[in-house]
Design an enzyme around this catalytic site. Structure first.
Site, PDB file in Angstrom:
ATOM      1  N   GLU A  69      11.936  -3.747  -7.518  1.00 54.16           N
ATOM      2  CA  GLU A  69      10.900  -2.820  -7.976  1.00 54.16           C
ATOM      3  C   GLU A  69      10.685  -1.792  -6.876  1.00 54.16           C
ATOM      4  O   GLU A  69       9.850  -1.944  -5.994  1.00 54.16           O
ATOM      5  CB  GLU A  69       9.585  -3.546  -8.278  1.00 54.16           C
ATOM      6  CG  GLU A  69       8.583  -2.658  -9.004  1.00 54.16           C
ATOM      7  CD  GLU A  69       7.349  -2.237  -8.199  1.00 54.16           C
ATOM      8  OE1 GLU A  69       6.627  -1.336  -8.654  1.00 54.16           O
ATOM      9  OE2 GLU A  69       7.103  -2.800  -7.113  1.00 54.16           O
ATOM     10  N   ASP A  94       8.654  -7.512  -5.751  1.00 59.51           N
ATOM     11  CA  ASP A  94       7.596  -6.511  -5.840  1.00 59.51           C
ATOM     12  C   ASP A  94       7.558  -5.624  -4.602  1.00 59.51           C
ATOM     13  O   ASP A  94       7.683  -6.100  -3.480  1.00 59.51           O
ATOM     14  CB  ASP A  94       6.259  -7.265  -5.975  1.00 59.51           C
ATOM     15  CG  ASP A  94       5.085  -6.333  -6.113  1.00 59.51           C
ATOM     16  OD1 ASP A  94       5.086  -5.533  -7.060  1.00 59.51           O
ATOM     17  OD2 ASP A  94       4.166  -6.398  -5.267  1.00 59.51           O
TER      18      ASP A  94
HETATM   19  C1  GLC Z   1       3.737  -3.376  -7.387  1.00 62.86           C
HETATM   20  C2  GLC Z   1       3.058  -3.690  -8.686  1.00 62.86           C
HETATM   21  C3  GLC Z   1       1.746  -3.002  -8.737  1.00 62.86           C
HETATM   22  C4  GLC Z   1       0.924  -3.439  -7.566  1.00 62.86           C
HETATM   23  C5  GLC Z   1       1.673  -3.227  -6.269  1.00 62.86           C
HETATM   24  C6  GLC Z   1       1.020  -3.974  -5.159  1.00 62.86           C
HETATM   25  O1  GLC Z   1       4.084  -2.064  -7.282  1.00 62.86           O
HETATM   26  O2  GLC Z   1       3.860  -3.310  -9.750  1.00 62.86           O
HETATM   27  O3  GLC Z   1       1.090  -3.294  -9.940  1.00 62.86           O
HETATM   28  O4  GLC Z   1      -0.258  -2.705  -7.543  1.00 62.86           O
HETATM   29  O5  GLC Z   1       2.961  -3.721  -6.306  1.00 62.86           O
HETATM   30  O6  GLC Z   1       1.326  -5.354  -5.298  1.00 62.86           O
HETATM   31  C1  GLC Z   2       3.674   3.129  -5.720  1.00 60.76           C
HETATM   32  C2  GLC Z   2       4.635   2.144  -5.243  1.00 60.76           C
HETATM   33  C3  GLC Z   2       5.043   1.205  -6.328  1.00 60.76           C
HETATM   34  C4  GLC Z   2       3.860   0.683  -7.084  1.00 60.76           C
HETATM   35  C5  GLC Z   2       2.962   1.763  -7.511  1.00 60.76           C
HETATM   36  C6  GLC Z   2       1.733   1.191  -8.104  1.00 60.76           C
HETATM   37  O1  GLC Z   2       4.300   4.023  -6.554  1.00 60.76           O
HETATM   38  O2  GLC Z   2       5.778   2.772  -4.740  1.00 60.76           O
HETATM   39  O3  GLC Z   2       5.728   0.150  -5.766  1.00 60.76           O
HETATM   40  O4  GLC Z   2       4.279   0.047  -8.243  1.00 60.76           O
HETATM   41  O5  GLC Z   2       2.607   2.518  -6.398  1.00 60.76           O
HETATM   42  O6  GLC Z   2       1.011   2.227  -8.659  1.00 60.76           O
END
Ligand code: GLC
Ligand code: GLC
Length: 685
Positions: free
Chosen positions: A372, A330
């Site tokens: 991700e 993540d």
């Molecule tokens: C990732 C998840 C998102 C979350 C963020 C913080 O981007 O997909 O849902 O808000 O991380 O953990």
């Molecule tokens: C931003 C972050 C991503 C996360 C997202 C959540 O785009 O780069 O990691 O999933 O915020 O909205």
């Protein structure tokens, strides 16, 4: 930044009493063989001497843990094999710390403990996958993602739904974070207070293990998150930090006043500007500032502290050993901070992930990572390597499929596919249309300019289009994280609502419904054929609409992403068998596409070549794998388009084709016409 060159390894601490030199001759002979392996297998001389010192110190572990000679040999050889990488990464990150060798030893012990705790069936899979390193390139892989509580209330009930996944054809299941979380808002499970226990509302760790076993038996891989950029503010470490424990304060970024945070802020982006301005949160109890990239209750971990690396490694191996096949890393972009930079995608972030990967190659080699990184496409690919993340979300493709649907023009999508689809060997994409997060328009501005699109204005158009404000738009999305300062915005909404189904149902227009369903299937047909692992966000498969009721829950009301995280409506299941209902038609069509994908070797791997077609509304590509070839053509607009059949004949090297989806035979004697939003998967007959 540390370099590999001017590092002086500190002398190792004295061995503990329990680590005597090898006692009997057997052991001595064995140790010699191992040292020989180290000499031949480890190239870097410092890495070699570190390992020469460390291996004998493991003897006590083998003894205490009753590890047989055969097992010890096996794991030590794996250590030797990956030692250059692991050592190199750790030196890069931590080599300048006076107690480096101590941390190195602790990290090695953590790896070995993780391996020791690994259940036998997983070790068997490890073996199989070492011998078949391309296993995640298969056309047989088709993923689904869900929130356990929203889908089936709990893990026990989820086990009973395995037949549903099988019916749809899934072979990969991503459970959104289900670990213990803080009370109240927990960012959809991403604010974890304990990585070793499951949220009691959905079950226990044993329930998770049982589910993993059942999935394994059903031929479905298990995917879980590794939320390692931050913990919840009520994680044990954060609690210790709050009570003044300095050891644990060093796990996070904590500052007594604004001076350092203000310096960082000069170059940082804001990720959740509607939650709080800036990236730091004042903590009343501690009377200090804490780095919180996301929500104020998500405390960023400080990986400059090697103890944080070791501690999180231990949590990671614990999670892996519950039976996880693929681990979703993540928020990878944010895990390393450096003053004066935007603290995203820094070189050390890559080294850190590579270090984790090296540990996994030793302790749990069947496991692969999924990155991700929802960032600029040039940055997305930097995480993808068999030495880093073997798989990655494909956010650019996702965004550009939506872009093409709005503009009815595939030029930006084509440009991106032509230059950005190919990946290094032994890696692959995870393709998706929607996920639990928002859509951000992360395409490259220069790619846009090259096809005559001005990026800033275009993003504003896309935001207006997908929030339904652009005249003639079919979409019903909702803004997410609108930043009033720079106009940035992202989009929430389900696949079906964004593709026009919500509007069509509301207007009660059958013609609009038809177009919306076709858009949904068109995007699915692309996702399932373009190359990579397709990932369905469950609910998509029957056209779930936006759920506006989330605002009734105070813990969710402030975050519009909940609009596209609806509760599974089991009552609809009865409709799914019925082709006459919209849900039934979408479900059965997607199920059919999935089944065809899994039977068509051309859809394995990533090899994809674009076709040059006259109409700007069309997209066409050839997929090829293991001697099997399929031509995919798709019409991204509501008007029929023609394809010069000669193109098909030369690309497919044949005169007659079968559309694998509709079963109809296509002859190249006259132009092929694609109806509104029609697609075909053409196979030579
Ligand atoms: C990732 C998840 C998102 C979350 C963020 C913080 O981007 O997909 O849902 O808000 O991380 O953990
Ligand atoms: C931003 C972050 C991503 C996360 C997202 C959540 O785009 O780069 O990691 O999933 O915020 O909205």
């Amino acid at each position: 930044m540390t370099t590999l060159i001017n590092v002086n390894l500190p002398k190792p601490p004295l061995p503990p009493d329990s680590a005597p030199a090898p006692a009997d001759t057997m052991n001595a002979m064995h140790t010699n063989a191992l040292m020989h392996a180290v000499r031949n297998g480890v190239k870097d001389s410092r890495a070699q001497s570190a390992l020469n010192r460390l291996l004998p110190r493991l003897e006590s572990f083998w003894e205490v843990e009753n590890v047989s000679q055969r097992e010890a040999d096996e794991i030590q050889l794996r250590i030797v094999q990956h030692w250059d990488d692991l050592f190199g990464h750790l030196v890069h990150l931590y080599g300048d710390q006076w107690d480096f060798f101590y941390h190195l030893e602790q990290i090695l012990l953590t790896i070995i403990r993780g391996w020791r705790m690994r259940p036998e069936p997983l070790k068997n899979d490890d073996e199989n996958r070492i011998n078949n390193p391309e296993w995640y390139q298969s056309e047989k892989l088709v993923g689904g993602a869900l929130y356990v509580d929203l889908f089936s209330e709990n893990l026990g009930e989820l086990r009973k739904q395995i037949p549903y996944f099988q019916d749809l054809g899934l072979t990969y299941l991503h459970l959104m974070p289900l670990f213990a979380v803080r009370p109240g808002n927990n960012d959809g499970g991403y604010a974890i207070s304990n990585y070793r226990s499951v949220d009691p509302r959905v079950g226990t760790i044993d329930d998770l293990r049982l589910l993993a076993e059942d999935l394994r038996e059903a031929g479905i891989l298990l995917v879980l998150d590794f939320v390692f950029n931050h913990t919840a503010d009520d994680h044990y470490w954060a609690q210790q930090a709050q009570s003044g424990n300095e050891e644990y304060q060093k796990y996070y970024f904590i500052f007594p006043d604004r001076s350092v945070p203000d310096q960082y802020e000069r170059t940082l982006r804001e990720i959740f500007p509607t939650v709080r301005r800036g990236n730091f949160t004042w903590h009343d109890g501690m009377q200090q500032w804490v780095w919180t990239t996301f929500n104020s209750f998500q405390w960023d971990l400080n990986y400059r502290n090697p103890e944080v690396f070791r501690a999180m490694l231990s949590e990671m191996l614990f999670i892996a050993n519950t039976g996880v096949d693929l681990l979703r890393l993540d928020a990878v972009a944010f895990i390393w901070k450096q003053m004066g930079t935007n603290c995203e995608n820094l070189p050390e972030a890559h080294t850190l992930i590579r270090a984790f990967n090296s540990c996994v190659r030793i302790a749990a080699p069947g496991l692969v990572f999924k990155s991700e990184a929802i960032v600029h496409p040039d940055d997305v690919v930097r995480y993808i390597s068999h030495k880093e993340c073997q798989t990655s979300y494909n956010p650019t493709l996702m965004a550009l499929m939506w872009e093409s649907l709005a503009t009815r023009d595939t030029k930006l999508l084509r440009r991106s596919l032509a230059r950005r689809h190919k990946l290094p060997e032994r890696t692959t994409w995870v393709n998706y249309l929607r996920c639990h997060d928002d859509i951000g328009w992360t395409f490259d501005d220069a790619d846009a300019a090259a096809v005559g699109i001005e990026a800033f204005g275009h993003r504003q158009f896309l935001n207006a289009f997908y929030t339904g404000q652009f005249e003639g738009s079919f979409a019903r999305g909702v803004p997410f994280q609108h930043n009033p300062d720079n106009g940035d915005m992202r989009i929430s909404g389900t696949l079906a609502s964004l593709a026009g189904l919500e509007q069509a149902i509301e207007a009660d227009r059958d013609d609009w419904k038809e177009l919306a369903i076709r858009r949904i299937l068109l995007l699915n047909a692309m996702m399932l054929s373009v190359g990579g692992i397709p990932l369905v966000y469950l609910g998509e498969e029957w056209g779930a609409l936006n759920d506006y009721d989330f605002v009734k829950d105070p813990a969710k009301a402030g975050d519009t992403r909940w609009v596209h995280r609806p509760k599974m409506q089991w009552k609809f299941l009865d409709e799914l068998g019925d082709d006459g209902s919209i849900r039934g038609r979408i479900y059965r069509s997607i199920r059919k596409l999935i089944a065809i994908r899994k039977m068509t070797p051309a859809f394995g791997g990533l090899d994809m070549e674009l076709l040059i077609l006259e109409s700007p509304h069309l997209l066409g590509y050839v997929r090829q794998h293991e001697g099997n070839r399929v031509i995919v053509v798709a019409n991204f607009c509501e008007h029929p388009q023609q394809i010069d059949s000669n193109r098909l004949r030369t690309a497919g090297m044949g005169r007659f084709f079968e559309d694998l989806y509709s079963g109809q035979t296509i002859t190249t004697s006259h132009p092929l016409e694609l109806g509104p939003y029609e697609f075909m998967w053409l196979h030579r007959v």
